[in-house]
Design an enzyme around this catalytic site. Structure first.
Site, PDB file in Angstrom:
ATOM      1  N   TRP A   1     -52.492 -85.619  76.282  1.00  0.00           N
ATOM      2  CA  TRP A   1     -51.220 -84.967  75.985  1.00  0.00           C
ATOM      3  C   TRP A   1     -50.461 -84.589  77.259  1.00  0.00           C
ATOM      4  O   TRP A   1     -49.455 -83.903  77.192  1.00  0.00           O
ATOM      5  CB  TRP A   1     -51.465 -83.710  75.138  1.00  0.00           C
ATOM      6  CG  TRP A   1     -52.133 -84.007  73.837  1.00  0.00           C
ATOM      7  CD1 TRP A   1     -51.529 -84.357  72.663  1.00  0.00           C
ATOM      8  CD2 TRP A   1     -53.540 -84.005  73.562  1.00  0.00           C
ATOM      9  NE1 TRP A   1     -52.468 -84.563  71.678  1.00  0.00           N
ATOM     10  CE2 TRP A   1     -53.720 -84.358  72.197  1.00  0.00           C
ATOM     11  CE3 TRP A   1     -54.677 -83.731  74.326  1.00  0.00           C
ATOM     12  CZ2 TRP A   1     -54.974 -84.439  71.597  1.00  0.00           C
ATOM     13  CZ3 TRP A   1     -55.933 -83.819  73.730  1.00  0.00           C
ATOM     14  CH2 TRP A   1     -56.064 -84.167  72.387  1.00  0.00           C
ATOM     15  N   ASP A   2     -50.933 -85.024  78.412  1.00  0.00           N
ATOM     16  CA  ASP A   2     -50.326 -84.656  79.697  1.00  0.00           C
ATOM     17  C   ASP A   2     -50.285 -83.140  79.869  1.00  0.00           C
ATOM     18  O   ASP A   2     -49.302 -82.581  80.353  1.00  0.00           O
ATOM     19  CB  ASP A   2     -48.917 -85.248  79.829  1.00  0.00           C
ATOM     20  CG  ASP A   2     -48.423 -85.247  81.269  1.00  0.00           C
ATOM     21  OD1 ASP A   2     -49.229 -85.007  82.177  1.00  0.00           O
ATOM     22  OD2 ASP A   2     -47.216 -85.478  81.486  1.00  0.00           O
ATOM     23  N   TYR A   3     -51.363 -82.480  79.491  1.00  0.00           N
ATOM     24  CA  TYR A   3     -51.482 -81.041  79.655  1.00  0.00           C
ATOM     25  C   TYR A   3     -52.131 -80.696  80.994  1.00  0.00           C
ATOM     26  O   TYR A   3     -52.913 -79.750  81.088  1.00  0.00           O
ATOM     27  CB  TYR A   3     -52.303 -80.438  78.517  1.00  0.00           C
ATOM     28  CG  TYR A   3     -51.544 -80.231  77.226  1.00  0.00           C
ATOM     29  CD1 TYR A   3     -50.170 -79.998  77.211  1.00  0.00           C
ATOM     30  CD2 TYR A   3     -52.210 -80.249  76.006  1.00  0.00           C
ATOM     31  CE1 TYR A   3     -49.485 -79.797  76.021  1.00  0.00           C
ATOM     32  CE2 TYR A   3     -51.533 -80.040  74.809  1.00  0.00           C
ATOM     33  CZ  TYR A   3     -50.170 -79.820  74.820  1.00  0.00           C
ATOM     34  OH  TYR A   3     -49.502 -79.612  73.643  1.00  0.00           O
ATOM     35  N   ASP A   4     -51.810 -81.489  82.027  1.00  0.00           N
ATOM     36  CA  ASP A   4     -52.363 -81.205  83.344  1.00  0.00           C
ATOM     37  C   ASP A   4     -52.000 -79.780  83.771  1.00  0.00           C
ATOM     38  O   ASP A   4     -50.982 -79.236  83.387  1.00  0.00           O
ATOM     39  CB  ASP A   4     -51.871 -82.206  84.381  1.00  0.00           C
ATOM     40  CG  ASP A   4     -50.361 -82.424  84.342  1.00  0.00           C
ATOM     41  OD1 ASP A   4     -49.698 -81.869  83.460  1.00  0.00           O
ATOM     42  OD2 ASP A   4     -49.850 -83.150  85.202  1.00  0.00           O
TER      43      ASP A   4
ATOM     44  N   GLU B   1     -39.965 -87.973  82.840  1.00  0.00           N
ATOM     45  CA  GLU B   1     -41.355 -88.403  82.818  1.00  0.00           C
ATOM     46  C   GLU B   1     -41.781 -88.794  81.410  1.00  0.00           C
ATOM     47  O   GLU B   1     -41.576 -88.061  80.451  1.00  0.00           O
ATOM     48  CB  GLU B   1     -42.234 -87.261  83.329  1.00  0.00           C
ATOM     49  CG  GLU B   1     -43.695 -87.587  83.404  1.00  0.00           C
ATOM     50  CD  GLU B   1     -44.510 -86.408  83.895  1.00  0.00           C
ATOM     51  OE1 GLU B   1     -45.689 -86.325  83.532  1.00  0.00           O
ATOM     52  OE2 GLU B   1     -43.951 -85.565  84.628  1.00  0.00           O
TER      53      GLU B   1
END
Length: 807
Positions: free
Chosen positions: A472-475, A648
Site C-alpha cells: 500500500w506504499d505505507y513506507d 507518484e
C-alpha cells in the site's frame, strides 16, 4: 394594456420554461445515475429525486404551478434525508442542500408567472428564505464544523524536564532527537498578534523551464551562532545573517536537471563540529580564529553526493572525500539520474554521517539498492554500509558485485541517540510498492519498519515492523522522536502514514503500549502473500473509521452521486483492502495519509504530541503489463528527468512484475477535480504522550485556495485541507505551522488548538517551521517554496517573523 402585457407574460413564462428544462435535465441525470447506484446496492435517494425533478421540470415547462409544488416537496424531503446521512456536519450538508436550495430560490422567483401561482411578494419571499437557508448551511460550515476541543484538557505530567531555552536550531528536527521543540518563550499567546514580517531572503533557485521538472523546496534552515544555513531546491548551500537575512555566502554543487526525481527538493542540511588540532581553537564558532571546516555544513544532493563545506566561508572541506564530497552511488551498479537521490538531511552520530536516499517508486524491480551508508564526518571515508540483502556484511561490495538491488530504502530523516550509539531508520518499501510475490525474506522482515542500527558498525540491534508485506506504499515517512518518559524510560515515538502511532523502548524496540495483531482483508491479486493480520497500536491512532457510501462528497448532488457509484464499483473491505486489477480498490488512508515527512512535534514540558495529519483515500488499480505497455508507461531511463513527471503512482510501470500501478491520489473526480471523500482532508491533533488520549482535534486549513477545476474560490472557512510539512512547538505555549494548501503560516494555541495569528506567505508553506533567538529577539522562519504536488505557488522566499517591539 392587454397588448403590452401578453409579450411580458410570454417572456416571464419563458423563464419558467428554461428553468423547467434545466431541472428536467438534472432529473434525467439523477434518474439514470440513481438507477445505476440502486443496482449496485446504493442509496435510492437519487433515483427518487431524479424522477421527481423530471416531473417538476415537465410541469414547469408547461407553465403549471404543480411543477413548483413538486419541487418544494422534493426539497422538503431532501432536508431530513440530508441531516439523517450527515448529522450536523455542515461540510457534508453542502452537496446535499446547496444545489437544491439555489434551485428552490429560482423556482420561487418564477412561480408568480405560473398558472395559479403566488403573487410576486410571495415568490420573492420564498427565494429570500431559500438563500437564508443556504447561508445557514455555509455559516455552519464555518462555525458549526467540529473545529474545537473534544473535551476539557486534563492535568498532564510532562514527559521530561523542559529543555533550557536555546537560541540555536542546530539540527533539522531541532536536535537529532527530532522533537521539534524550542524552549524559547518571548512570543506567547498574549503577544503573538504583534508578529510582523522582518525580512525575506531569496534562494534565487526557481524553475527555468519544462526541463527543470517540478519544484518543492521544503528546506528548514539550521541556526548556529549568528547564522542560518539552508539548501535550495537544487542543493545550493546558503548562509544568511540570522538578524537581517542578508546572504553571506552560497555554494552551488551544480546538480543537473536530469537528476531531479519526483521534484527538486532539499529538506535541510546537517552541521558537524569537527575535532581541532589546536586546543586554543575549541570555540568552533565563525570568526577569523576558527580552523577551516571546524564547523562544517553537510548536505545530501539529488544526484547522490554528500557534500561538506566550511560554515565560515562556504568553501568545500578539502579533507572530506574528494574535494569536499563523496559519491554514495559507489557500489550500486547502474544508477540512472534521479534514481538514488538524497532529499532529507543526514544524521550524525558517533562521528559518522548516516544517510539513506530516495529510490523512485514504481519504476522497476531492479531499481538501485536502498542500502544505508555511513561516512566518517571528518574524512568522508565509508564507515559501514547496511545492505539487508547481504546479512552480516558491512563493507564495500567486491568489484564484480553490487549492493542488493530493489531493497527498501530510507528516503526520510533518521534520528539518533548518541549515548546509546544507535541510529533509528524509518524504512520504506521495496522498489515496487504494489507487488510482493518476489520479495526476499530480508525485505519482508525490514520493509516499513523502524530499524535501530549500531552507529559505529551498522549492525541491526532491533527492528519494529508497522506493516507486514506492505503493498500500500505505507513506507515510514516521519522522523521518529526520542522522548524520556517521567519514569525514566528512554522511549521513541514512531508516527506512520497509515495513522498508527507507536511508543517503543528505544533501547530494545519493545512496545510500551499494547500492539494488537488484528485480522485484515485478504484476497486481491496475491492472496497467498497477504498477511492474515496487521499490527494496530494500542497507544494512539490518527486513523478515522472506514469509509461508507454516505462519506462521498461533491459540489452538487450529481458529482456526489458519481462518487457514490465509484464507491460501489470499487473493491473495499476497509483498512488494508488488498490490491485488485479487475476493478479499482479504495485505499484509506492513502499513501499520504496519517503522518508524513513533516513529522510530529513533541512538547516535553507538558508531555503532549502535536500531529498534523492527512485524511484522504486513494483510488487505485493494478494495470496488466500489456495494457501498461500500450499506454506507453515506461520507467526512468539514462536520460533521467524529462520534466513531465506526474504524481507518484499515477502510471508507474513497475517493470519486472505482472502489473503497473495507477493511483488516483486523494481520489479526485475527473469532472471537477474535487476529492470524492467529504472534508476534512487534514487535521491537527494534540495527544497525551503517556496515555495516547486525544486532547483536542481540529480540521486544519481553509478553503481559500481550493475549488472545482483548480479555481480558488477565496472562501476563508476552515475545511481541513491536505497538508505537507511540519511545525515547531515552543515554551511560549504556541505551535507555528504552515503546511496546508491555503498558503498561510499559523500560530496555534497548544492548549486549545485555536488559531491565534496568521500571515499569507508568498508561496506554499510546504516546509517545517523553525525558531531561534538572536540579538535578544525570537525569530520564526519558514521556507515558502511551494509544492507542485500540493498545487501551491512555487517561490524562492525564506520568510522571517518577530515581534514588533523587540530589539
Amino acid at each position: 394594456m392587454e397588448v403590452i402585457s401578453e409579450p411580458r407574460e410570454q417572456r416571464s413564462l419563458w423563464l419558467a420554461r428554461t428553468l423547467g428544462v434545466v431541472i428536467a435535465l438534472i432529473g434525467l441525470i439523477l434518474l439514470a445515475g440513481g438507477g445505476w447506484l440502486v443496482a449496485l446496492g446504493g442509496s435510492a435517494y437519487y433515483l427518487l429525486a431524479g424522477a421527481g425533478l423530471l416531473a417538476s421540470g415537465f410541469f414547469l415547462f408547461r407553465g403549471k404551478s404543480f411543477g413548483a409544488w413538486i419541487f418544494l416537496a422534493i426539497f422538503v424531503a431532501t432536508v431530513p434525508w440530508a441531516f439523517w446521512e450527515s448529522g450536523l456536519d455542515a461540510w457534508a450538508l453542502v452537496p446535499r442542500l446547496t444545489g437544491p436550495a439555489i434551485l428552490l430560490a429560482c423556482v420561487s422567483l418564477v412561480s408568480p408567472t405560473l398558472d395559479r401561482g403566488p403573487r410576486w411578494p410571495v415568490g420573492l419571499a420564498g427565494a429570500a428564505l431559500s438563500m437564508v437557508f443556504l447561508a445557514l448551511v455555509f455559516w455552519g460550515a464555518a462555525w458549526l464544523h467540529p473545529d474545537r476541543p473534544i473535551g476539557p484538557l486534563p492535568a498532564l505530567a510532562g514527559a521530561a524536564p523542559a529543555q533550557a531555552p536555546a537560541s540555536d536550531w542546530p539540527a533539522w528536527g531541532g536536535t537529532f532527537a527530532g522533537q521539534r521543540y524550542s524552549g524559547l518563550k518571548q512570543i506567547t499567546s498574549e503577544n503573538v498578534g504583534q508578529l510582523e514580517r522582518v525580512w525575506v531572503a531569496h534562494t534565487r533557485d526557481l524553475p527555468q523551464g519544462a526541463g527543470e521538472g517540478k519544484y518543492a523546496a521544503e528546506t528548514t534552515p539550521l541556526k548556529i551562532g549568528n547564522r542560518l544555513y539552508l539548501c535550495s531546491a537544487k542543493n545550493i548551500l546558503i548562509a544568511l545573517d540570522a538578524i537581517s537575512g542578508r546572504e553571506i555566502w552560497r555554494y552551488d554543487p551544480k546538480v543537473s536537471n536530469a537528476a531531479i526525481p519526483y521534484s527538486a527538493s532539499c529538506r535541510g542540511v546537517t552541521a558537524f563540529r569537527a575535532p581541532v588540532s589546536n586546543p586554543d581553537r575549541l570555540e568552533l564558532t565563525q570568526g577569523p580564529r576558527a580552523q577551516p571546516c571546524s564547523l562544517r555544513i553537510i548536505e545530501g544532493t539529488l544526484d547522490g553526493r554528500i557534500i561538506a563545506v566550511d560554515a565560515e566561508t562556504g568553501r568545500p572541506c578539502a579533507d572530506f572525500g574528494l574535494n569536499g564530497q563523496v559519491d554514495i552511488k559507489q557500489g550500486m551498479g547502474v544508477v540512472y539520474p534521479g534514481m538514488a537521490a538524497i532529499t532529507a538531511p543526514p544524521v550524525i552520530v558517533r562521528g559518522n554521517i548516516v544517510t539513506g536516499h530516495q529510490v523512485m517508486d514504481g519504476q522497476r524491480n531492479s531499481a538501485p539498492s536502498g542500502v544505508i551508508q555511513a561516512f566518517d564526518a571528518v574524512t568522508g571515508e565509508r564507515a559501514w554500509a547496511w545492505d539487508m540483502g547481504r546479512p552480516g556484511e558491512y563493507g564495500q561490495p567486491e568489484p564484480d558485485e553490487e549492493f542488493t538491488r530493489g531493497t527498501p530504502n530510507m528516503w526520510t530523516t533518521a534520528s539518533a541517540d548518541e549515548n546509546l550509539g544507535l541510529v533509528y531508520l524509518p524504512m520504506g518499501n521495496s522498489a515496487v510498492d504494489y507487488w510482493s510475490s518476489d520479495r526476499s525474506p530480508q525485505e519482508n522482515r525490514y520493509s516499513t519498519s523502524l530499524v535501530a542500527l549500531d552507529a559505529e558498525t551498522g549492525e541491526p540491534r532491533w527492528h519494529f515492523q508497522t506493516v507486514h508485506k506492505d503493498v500500500w506504499d505505507y513506507d515510514l515517512g516521519s522522523q521518529a522522536s526520542l522522548v524520556d518518559l517521567p519514569d525514566g524510560t528512554p522511549a521513541i515515538l514512531l508516527p506512520s502514514k497509515q495513522g498508527e502511532l507507536y511508543l517503543l523502548d528505544r533501547r530494545t524496540g519493545e512496545p510500551l503500549h499494547t500492539v494488537e495483531e488484528r485480522p485484515v482483508p485478504q484476497g486481491g491479486v496475491e492472496p497467498s502473500e497477504r498477511s492474515p493480520t496487521q499490527p494496530f497500536s494500542g497507544f494512539a491512532t490518527l486513523r478515522k473509521p472506514s469509509l461508507e457510501e454516505r462519506d462521498m462528497w461533491g459540489m452538487t448532488p450529481i458529482d456526489q452521486m458519481i462518487c457514490r457509484i465509484q464507491y460501489r464499483q470499487s473493491a473495499y473491505e476497509g483498512y488494508y483492502t488488498a490490491p485488485t486489477t479487475d476493478r479499482r480498490w479504495i485505499q484509506y488512508p492513502g499513501y499520504n495519509g496519517g503522518s508524513d515527512w513533516g513529522s510530529v512535534a513533541v512538547d516535553p514540558r507538558r508531555g503532549v504530541i502535536y500531529a498534523n495529519y492527512n485524511d484522504m483515500p486513494n483510488h487505485n488499480r493494478l494495470v496488466p503489463r500489456s495494457v501498461a505497455d500500450k499506454k506507453g508507461w515506461k520507467p526512468r531511463g539514462p536520460a533521467g528527468n524529462s520534466g513531465n513527471g506526474g504524481p507518484e503512482g499515477a502510471g508507474d510501470p513497475q517493470v519486472g512484475t505482472p502489473y503497473a500501478i495507477d493511483v488516483n491520489a486523494g481520489w479526485r473526480l475527473g469532472l471537477t477535480q474535487l476529492l470524492c471523500k467529504e472534508p476534512p482532508y487534514g487535521g491537527l491533533r494534540a495527544i497525551d504522550l503517556q496515555t495516547g488520549k486525544t486532547l483536542w482535534d481540529r480540521p486544519f486549513g481553509t478553503a481559500r485556495e481550493n475549488g472545482p477545476w483548480g479555481l480558488p474560490l477565496g472562501i476563508p472557512f476552515t475545511i481541513g485541507t491536505p497538508n505537507n510539512g511540519g511545525g515547531v512547538v515552543t515554551a511560549g505555549g504556541l505551535m507555528f505551522i504552515a503546511a496546508a494548501t491555503d498558503n498561510l503560516i499559523r500560530a496555534i494555541d497548544v492548549e486549545t488548538g485555536e488559531t491565534l495569528w496568521t500571515d499569507r506567505l508568498p508561496g506554499g508553506g510546504q516546509a517545517n517551521v523553525m525558531t531561534y533567538e538572536e540579538g535578544g529577539r525570537q525569530f520564526v522562519v519558514i521556507m515558502a517554496g511551494g509544492h507542485h504536488f500540493m498545487e501551491t505557488p512555487i517561490s524562492d522566499a525564506v520568510v522571517a517573523y518577530a515581534l514588533e517591539n523587540t530589539p
